[in-house]
Design an enzyme around this catalytic site. Structure first.
Site, PDB file in Angstrom:
ATOM      1  N   SER A  96      -7.613   2.128  -3.444  1.00 29.06           N
ATOM      2  CA  SER A  96      -6.369   2.599  -2.838  1.00 29.06           C
ATOM      3  C   SER A  96      -5.364   3.028  -3.901  1.00 29.06           C
ATOM      4  O   SER A  96      -4.402   3.724  -3.590  1.00 29.06           O
ATOM      5  CB  SER A  96      -5.763   1.508  -1.949  1.00 29.06           C
ATOM      6  OG  SER A  96      -5.595   0.308  -2.692  1.00 29.06           O
ATOM      7  N   GLU A  99       0.826  -1.213   0.000  1.00 28.38           N
ATOM      8  CA  GLU A  99       0.000   0.000   0.000  1.00 28.38           C
ATOM      9  C   GLU A  99       0.854   1.255   0.000  1.00 28.38           C
ATOM     10  O   GLU A  99       0.640   2.183  -0.778  1.00 28.38           O
ATOM     11  CB  GLU A  99      -0.939  -0.002   1.207  1.00 28.38           C
ATOM     12  CG  GLU A  99      -1.890   1.167   1.253  1.00 28.38           C
ATOM     13  CD  GLU A  99      -2.893   1.128   0.102  1.00 28.38           C
ATOM     14  OE1 GLU A  99      -2.805   2.004  -0.775  1.00 28.38           O
ATOM     15  OE2 GLU A  99      -3.720   0.218   0.085  1.00 28.38           O
ATOM     16  N   ASP A 136       1.035   4.024  -3.089  1.00 22.44           N
ATOM     17  CA  ASP A 136       0.626   5.415  -2.868  1.00 22.44           C
ATOM     18  C   ASP A 136       1.748   6.390  -3.193  1.00 22.44           C
ATOM     19  O   ASP A 136       1.539   7.404  -3.877  1.00 22.44           O
ATOM     20  CB  ASP A 136       0.178   5.607  -1.424  1.00 22.44           C
ATOM     21  CG  ASP A 136      -1.110   4.875  -1.102  1.00 22.44           C
ATOM     22  OD1 ASP A 136      -1.693   4.278  -2.021  1.00 22.44           O
ATOM     23  OD2 ASP A 136      -1.526   4.900   0.073  1.00 22.44           O
TER      24      ASP A 136
END
Length: 603
Positions: free
Chosen positions: A522, A304, A308
């Site tokens: 996400s 994650e 990002d």
């Protein structure tokens, strides 16, 4: 703190607690005042009591005081965020915001007197700059005395993990209107990452034929055929009309990514990503900031965090970038669909960031909870914190969730969208903080031309009413629904999510030195944040203020977005909502067109 005169303190307490005797010493009176339940939750699904809590276990209790002038802050937020208002762009200072969220002197004095009556030294306690919260460290035994409750060790049946929590707590009736919420009390937090799955490139990607012709995107732009296989920085630039944009590194524009739950962003993987997709960025990196003891373990990066940082910072380069690593986990009321908490300690990060003098203008967060798993008082308080950021000129961007309208299951026999209020009724389950009206929530699309992806979180809040900036767009959508469709499953008067969308399938990232694909909203959130950072760059280069809170603006600019009219988001035993012309609860207003936004907003 401004202390009230003794006579006023006694009158204030007695007014809320008739059992007090005027001649009683205040401390004793407050301690012996009649208590009543402040907050209570139903027995959480999937948990069982596993014994009494150890009396000497230390709890860090955060006590949030009411913000009586928050309505003034909210009014100011909408004024500085509405392009038709004379105050548009005149964002508030840190000090302005703090003055508008400060508690009353009555609340400060009475809460402090209550703490003193239990033997605490209030002069040494940790407080926010505005004094709207105070933190105390006390053993379970003392917390039980103060809150007239009983803590237990609770065991999660499926995983075996345990927590020390209670299902209700009480305060002196005199204090109820002087305390918003105290946590951890009724929370059942079990930290776990979002379900981002990394697939090696050899397993996931099939290259298009050589010299494959370009494909046409929703906005009529030509896009490489490879973008139907995997998403890269170049794909996003082509899809969202940002090819050839050359942002500045010196105009003050900045971007930030929040990280939680042991998700660490690898600097070595970032360099591999830059070399592969953004060569001009090779050698640059981000500023690491630890919050609440958050670590920076470069030997154990997170999918994650890598996703990002690589895409948000790749799109916005050379804007200075920040990655915050926050330790801890949030209040959580488990339900069948979310027996474990999959997200982050918003308040720890909010407490930290709101205390900073300077904040990046664009911030993306790719985490969230089912709205109903978050205690109401906590959800409202966290949402108010995001409003403070917006008032200071920050665009706060969140993923809308990966469960469609709830659990992603269209089968009525196996769906698990059960209410957590004791009724066990089926109801759509929107995500939080995406449902907060003061953030911009981002759904996901895939393919070219773009289609809403089935997991894209969307629906209507059961906590927050629909804000006025959504009335026209959401009202139009609701009128297109057949009468009675999904009756009782959603709240048509609630805040609708998402607000916008971006690509969210097969983002090509580097993880532990290897290339692979990741999907989810996400991915959509940092992609959208990167485009917004480019718009902020264009504005700041023209000496215009940053965009700040986006929603009142973007709902007046639907023509600056690529409308998504295909796809649906199943869940809770249904096929979910359909993407349609205009706003819808799967794609929002659609995907951004950078040049249209920049031409309007950075003249």
């Amino acid at each position: 703190m401004v202390a009230l005169p003794w006579s006023q303190l006694v009158v204030a307490v007695v007014a809320a607690c008739p059992a007090l005797v005027l001649s009683s010493p205040l401390l004793g009176a407050t301690k012996s005042c009649a208590h009543s339940v402040k907050e209570q939750v139903y027995h959480p699904h999937g948990w069982t009591i596993d014994g009494a809590a150890p009396p000497d276990h230390i709890l860090k209790l955060q006590i949030y005081l009411p913000q009586p002038n928050f309505h003034e802050l909210e009014q100011a937020l909408y004024q500085v965020s509405d392009p038709d208002h004379e105050n548009y762009g005149l964002h508030l200072s840190k000090e302005d915001v703090e003055s508008l969220v400060a508690p009353s002197s009555d609340s400060l004095s009475l809460v402090d007197e209550w703490l003193v009556s239990h033997g605490l030294d209030v002069s040494s306690l940790s407080r926010s700059p505005s004094k709207d919260w105070v933190s105390i460290n006390v053993p379970v035994q003392k917390a039980e005395e103060m809150l007239r409750t009983k803590y237990h060790v609770w065991k999660h049946i499926a995983s075996g993990s345990t927590l020390i929590r209670t299902t209700s707590y009480s305060l002196p009736t005199a204090l109820h209107r002087h305390v918003d919420v105290i946590q951890p009390t009724t929370s059942f937090a079990r930290a776990g990452p979002f379900s981002t799955i990394f697939r090696l490139e050899t397993e996931e990607f099939e290259a298009p034929p050589p010299n494959a012709p370009a494909i046409v995107a929703n906005g009529g732009l030509k896009v490489d055929a490879a973008c139907n296989t995997s998403i890269t920085i170049t794909c996003l630039q082509q899809l969202y009309n940002a090819v050839g944009v050359k942002p500045s590194a010196k105009n003050g524009n900045e971007i930030g990514i929040t990280g939680y739950l042991g998700q660490f962003a690898s600097t070595s993987d970032l360099q591999l990503f830059f070399a592969n997709q953004t060569p001009a960025a090779v050698g640059s990196s981000f500023k690491f900031v630890s919050v609440n003891g958050g670590l920076n373990n470069q030997s154990s990066p997170g999918v994650e965090a890598n996703l990002d940082t690589q895409f948000a910072f790749g799109l916005s380069h050379p804007a200075p970038a920040t990655f915050w690593s926050t330790a801890g986990s949030p209040p959580f009321i488990p339900d069948v669909g979310t027996p474990t908490d999959t997200n982050e300690p918003y308040t720890e990060w909010l407490n930290f960031i709101l205390a900073q003098k300077s904040i990046p203008q664009t911030i993306s967060t790719s985490y969230g909870d089912d709205e109903q798993t978050v205690p109401l008082s906590f959800a409202q308080r966290v949402c108010n914190g995001f409003a403070q950021l917006g008032a200071r000129g920050v665009s706060v961007i969140f993923s809308s969730g990966d469960g469609g309208v709830g659990d992603g299951d269209a089968n009525p026999a196996t769906q698990e969208c059960l209410t957590n209020d004791g009724r066990n009724a089926t109801r759509f389950a929107p995500a939080f903080p995406a449902s907060c009206p003061f953030v911009t929530s981002v759904g996901a699309t895939f393919h070219v031309p773009e289609v809403s992806v089935s997991f894209s979180g969307g629906g209507f809040s059961n906590v927050f009413p629909r804000p006025s900036y959504q009335d026209a767009a959401v009202g139009t959508f609701l009128r297109t629904l057949p009468k009675g469709k999904f009756a009782g499953l959603f709240n048509p008067a609630g805040r609708g999510i998402p607000d916008v969308s971006a690509q969210g399938v097969n983002f090509r990232i580097f993880f532990n030195g290897r290339q692979g694909g990741v999907s989810g909203t996400s991915a959509a959130s940092p992609a959208f944040a990167g485009i917004i950072s480019l718009v902020n760059d264009a504005r700041l280069s023209k000496r215009l203020p940053p965009l700040g809170f986006l929603n009142p603006l973007i709902y007046k600019l639907p023509f600056a977005f690529n409308d998504i009219t295909a796809g649906n988001n199943p869940g809770c035993g249904t096929e979910g909502f359909n993407a349609t012309k205009g706003w819808d609860p799967i794609s929002g207003l659609g995907t951004p067109d950078f040049r249209k936004l920049a031409e309007i907003l950075a003249l």
